[in-house]
Design a protein around this motif. Sequence first.
Motif, PDB file in Angstrom:
ATOM      1  N   UNK A 112     -15.271 -20.896   5.152  1.00 27.74           N
ATOM      2  CA  UNK A 112     -14.854 -21.118   3.782  1.00 27.74           C
ATOM      3  C   UNK A 112     -14.292 -19.824   3.212  1.00 27.74           C
ATOM      4  N   UNK A 113     -13.673 -19.953   2.051  1.00 30.03           N
ATOM      5  CA  UNK A 113     -13.212 -18.761   1.343  1.00 30.03           C
ATOM      6  C   UNK A 113     -12.117 -18.002   2.037  1.00 30.03           C
ATOM      7  N   UNK A 114     -11.192 -18.708   2.709  1.00 32.02           N
ATOM      8  CA  UNK A 114     -10.069 -18.054   3.379  1.00 32.02           C
ATOM      9  C   UNK A 114      -9.336 -17.158   2.386  1.00 32.02           C
ATOM     10  N   UNK A 115      -8.976 -15.965   2.839  1.00 37.43           N
ATOM     11  CA  UNK A 115      -8.433 -14.990   1.891  1.00 37.43           C
ATOM     12  C   UNK A 115      -7.420 -14.080   2.578  1.00 37.43           C
ATOM     13  N   UNK A 116      -6.327 -13.847   1.894  1.00 41.43           N
ATOM     14  CA  UNK A 116      -5.308 -12.900   2.338  1.00 41.43           C
ATOM     15  C   UNK A 116      -4.375 -12.700   1.158  1.00 41.43           C
ATOM     16  N   UNK A 117      -3.244 -12.055   1.367  1.00 44.77           N
ATOM     17  CA  UNK A 117      -2.319 -11.857   0.271  1.00 44.77           C
ATOM     18  C   UNK A 117      -0.960 -11.394   0.753  1.00 44.77           C
ATOM     19  N   UNK A 118       0.015 -11.476  -0.139  1.00 37.54           N
ATOM     20  CA  UNK A 118       1.385 -11.059   0.121  1.00 37.54           C
ATOM     21  C   UNK A 118       1.749 -10.040  -0.954  1.00 37.54           C
ATOM     22  N   UNK A 119       2.182  -8.853  -0.523  1.00 33.96           N
ATOM     23  CA  UNK A 119       2.386  -7.723  -1.429  1.00 33.96           C
ATOM     24  C   UNK A 119       3.855  -7.493  -1.772  1.00 33.96           C
ATOM     25  N   UNK A 120       4.075  -6.977  -2.983  1.00 31.23           N
ATOM     26  CA  UNK A 120       5.419  -6.565  -3.402  1.00 31.23           C
ATOM     27  C   UNK A 120       5.323  -5.351  -4.307  1.00 31.23           C
ATOM     28  N   UNK A 121       6.245  -4.426  -4.146  1.00 35.20           N
ATOM     29  CA  UNK A 121       6.329  -3.193  -4.941  1.00 35.20           C
ATOM     30  C   UNK A 121       5.024  -2.390  -4.900  1.00 35.20           C
ATOM     31  N   UNK A 122       4.431  -2.317  -3.732  1.00 35.16           N
ATOM     32  CA  UNK A 122       3.267  -1.441  -3.554  1.00 35.16           C
ATOM     33  C   UNK A 122       3.720   0.007  -3.400  1.00 35.16           C
ATOM     34  N   UNK A 123       2.839   0.944  -3.725  1.00 35.77           N
ATOM     35  CA  UNK A 123       3.072   2.327  -3.329  1.00 35.77           C
ATOM     36  C   UNK A 123       2.856   2.427  -1.824  1.00 35.77           C
ATOM     37  N   UNK A 124       3.337   3.479  -1.207  1.00 38.27           N
ATOM     38  CA  UNK A 124       3.294   3.578   0.247  1.00 38.27           C
ATOM     39  C   UNK A 124       1.856   3.571   0.766  1.00 38.27           C
ATOM     40  N   UNK A 125       0.904   4.055  -0.038  1.00 35.75           N
ATOM     41  CA  UNK A 125      -0.496   4.073   0.382  1.00 35.75           C
ATOM     42  C   UNK A 125      -1.295   2.920  -0.220  1.00 35.75           C
ATOM     43  N   UNK A 126      -0.625   2.058  -0.984  1.00 34.19           N
ATOM     44  CA  UNK A 126      -1.255   0.885  -1.610  1.00 34.19           C
ATOM     45  C   UNK A 126      -2.298   1.249  -2.660  1.00 34.19           C
ATOM     46  N   UNK A 127      -2.198   2.444  -3.229  1.00 38.03           N
ATOM     47  CA  UNK A 127      -3.039   2.733  -4.401  1.00 38.03           C
ATOM     48  C   UNK A 127      -2.543   1.923  -5.601  1.00 38.03           C
ATOM     49  N   UNK A 128      -1.227   1.748  -5.665  1.00 38.46           N
ATOM     50  CA  UNK A 128      -0.623   0.811  -6.613  1.00 38.46           C
ATOM     51  C   UNK A 128      -0.221  -0.416  -5.805  1.00 38.46           C
TER      52      UNK A 128
END
Length: 237
Positions: A112-128
């Motif tokens: 249950x609780x399948x989870x993932x995501x699709x990112x856009x306009x992240x900073x290179x280190x994904x802090x943003x």
Amino acid sequence: MRHFSGILAVMLGSWLWTAAGANDDTASALERDSGGWTDLLAHAGPKLEGWVRGPIPPTGKLNPRSQWSLDAATGYLVCQGDGGHEWLRWDQELGDFIYHAEWRFIPLPGKKGYNSGIYARNSVDARIWHQAQTGDGSGGFIFGETSINGMPKRINLSKQQPASRVKPAGQWNTFEITCRGKEMTLWVNGAVTNQWHDCEVPRGYLGVEAEGYRIEFRQVKIKPLDRTTPEKSGNKD
């Protein structure tokens, strides 16, 4: 019996999703105009050239063994979901674009609780980071840690959508994230679910997330946008 139960759950989930009225009513940008797109998987090859792994959180460590691969038979990008929390970014900074991605979770008995995501306009280190949330019959909204007046701040647009349009594990979903200036729009399986008018991050990296579940991606494409050119209508009529 477990296999049959899993199939039955997918079928029931599909029926509930359709019964809720989540039928496609607009075409995707890719369907409306197939020109000008770059397929980010077409030339990646077995080494996933052009893609780079990054840890989540940024201070974390990557598993030495990659959980990402390109299926030679189907051309799908496959995340095994067994290598820790991380993201796979397309290593090219982008400004205004449409990001099209189709995805499905591989259902497992009892999961249950399948989870993932699709990112856009992240900073290179994904802090943003700005993520279109996926899920098993849930998700379909933008949330993240963005920059507002130069300071990181959490956003969550889940309340914008009246109901989730995401299909159950085992079925393909289509997400399109459109970024144009300060506008960020999410289209899910036939309808716009989120419109954010105040994105202060003008450029960034796109990608996909690994968060402990096997997920497959196909038709991962981008189309650069000229913000002076209006988009075509999404109506099929």
